[in-house]
Design a protein around this motif. Sequence first.
Motif, PDB file in Angstrom:
ATOM      1  N   HIS A 150      54.984  38.748  51.000  1.00 27.53           N
ATOM      2  CA  HIS A 150      55.647  39.513  49.941  1.00 27.53           C
ATOM      3  C   HIS A 150      55.595  38.804  48.596  1.00 27.53           C
ATOM      4  O   HIS A 150      55.394  39.443  47.560  1.00 27.53           O
ATOM      5  N   VAL A 151      55.775  37.502  48.592  1.00 22.19           N
ATOM      6  CA  VAL A 151      55.765  36.740  47.338  1.00 22.19           C
ATOM      7  C   VAL A 151      54.375  36.200  47.022  1.00 22.19           C
ATOM      8  O   VAL A 151      53.935  36.215  45.866  1.00 22.19           O
ATOM      9  N   THR A 152      53.655  35.755  48.038  1.00 19.27           N
ATOM     10  CA  THR A 152      52.351  35.127  47.783  1.00 19.27           C
ATOM     11  C   THR A 152      51.317  36.114  47.266  1.00 19.27           C
ATOM     12  O   THR A 152      50.357  35.700  46.624  1.00 19.27           O
ATOM     13  N   ILE A 153      51.511  37.417  47.494  1.00 21.36           N
ATOM     14  CA  ILE A 153      50.570  38.383  46.922  1.00 21.36           C
ATOM     15  C   ILE A 153      50.548  38.262  45.404  1.00 21.36           C
ATOM     16  O   ILE A 153      49.512  38.477  44.766  1.00 21.36           O
ATOM     17  N   LEU A 154      51.686  37.904  44.821  1.00 19.85           N
ATOM     18  CA  LEU A 154      51.753  37.719  43.372  1.00 19.85           C
ATOM     19  C   LEU A 154      51.219  36.356  42.966  1.00 19.85           C
ATOM     20  O   LEU A 154      50.433  36.238  42.027  1.00 19.85           O
ATOM     21  N   ALA A 155      51.630  35.312  43.684  1.00 18.14           N
ATOM     22  CA  ALA A 155      51.205  33.947  43.339  1.00 18.14           C
ATOM     23  C   ALA A 155      49.695  33.785  43.392  1.00 18.14           C
ATOM     24  O   ALA A 155      49.117  32.987  42.638  1.00 18.14           O
ATOM     25  N   THR A 156      49.022  34.576  44.252  1.00 17.81           N
ATOM     26  CA  THR A 156      47.565  34.452  44.375  1.00 17.81           C
ATOM     27  C   THR A 156      46.822  34.991  43.160  1.00 17.81           C
ATOM     28  O   THR A 156      45.603  34.853  43.082  1.00 17.81           O
ATOM     29  N   LEU A 157      47.543  35.577  42.220  1.00 12.33           N
ATOM     30  CA  LEU A 157      46.900  36.009  40.978  1.00 12.33           C
ATOM     31  C   LEU A 157      46.664  34.861  40.007  1.00 12.33           C
ATOM     32  O   LEU A 157      45.848  34.977  39.090  1.00 12.33           O
ATOM     33  N   ALA A 158      47.340  33.751  40.185  1.00 17.65           N
ATOM     34  CA  ALA A 158      47.177  32.604  39.288  1.00 17.65           C
ATOM     35  C   ALA A 158      45.731  32.121  39.300  1.00 17.65           C
ATOM     36  O   ALA A 158      45.073  32.099  40.340  1.00 17.65           O
ATOM     37  N   SER A 159      45.239  31.734  38.150  1.00 11.02           N
ATOM     38  CA  SER A 159      43.842  31.305  38.036  1.00 11.02           C
ATOM     39  C   SER A 159      43.512  30.164  38.990  1.00 11.02           C
ATOM     40  O   SER A 159      42.379  30.052  39.468  1.00 11.02           O
TER      41      SER A 159
END
Length: 290
Positions: free
Chosen positions: A259-268
């Motif tokens: 749920h949270v890592t889907i967002l964190a994986t957007l980091a360059s």
Amino acid sequence: MKQIIQQVQQNVIRAKNFYQEFRLYDFASYSINYLTPKDTFEKEAHLAYGLKARQRLDLYRTKNPKKQRPLIVFVHGGSWQHGNKRDYLFIGETFAREGYDVAVINYHLAPEHIFPTFIDDIAQAIHYLNQNQSKLDISTDNIILMGHSAGAFNVMSVVYSAQAQSFKYKDKIKAIIGLAGPYHFDYVGDPLSEHAFNLNIPYQQVMPCYFIEPNQIKHYLLMAEQDQLVGKENSYKLDNALREKGNHSHIAVIPKTGHVTILATLASLMSHYFKTKRTILHFMEEAIED
């Protein structure tokens, strides 16, 4: 009675998982932002889109704008009671790198403020960006709304809710991208959400699924393969509601994310190892070139 007890136990587990994941994310976001490159954008911080303290946004202007000059309006999650725009520098950077301007907004939080206050904030932020686009050196002709978790609910509700009748900028929105969004749920008795809604109003009068109207917006619903907080039925029900009205809708499941890592994986720093950013870039290109 047994079913009620099981439901309560499941809700408690969900709440514990949520707070654990977001505590870890809070810690990780400092490191992610610290290590994020700062040379792909020009930033204007704490721009006031309203008179109240939480009505502020950070604007990341790309140094290499696309011809269409698309603008992403990003809305954070956090169960409507948690989160701050300062934690999402990595979102501004990762898309500014690709030629997008990005506005990351703060909004009023629960339990002091409940629905539709945060929806009104987002609408007001978009109005501010539109009215000041020349001064801010941006364009609002190709807006992409993007939100994570509660933020995904919020961006959908700007367009699909009883309040949306007064929203003037639907024709400028090319796409709505929801990451791990809750779009169809009963908040009564839910420890993660009941504080953000009027419990005397049934969820059928609030959820975006019940306010779909035909339009030309493209909708992209991203689900985390290992999401333990938001059930996949939320995206499936919204997808069905959109398609029933003849609207575009596309579901994508992102492997190896929660749920949270889907967002964190957007980091360059991490985007090369996951499909999240590549998938979103493909969707946005499709939307603005259509």
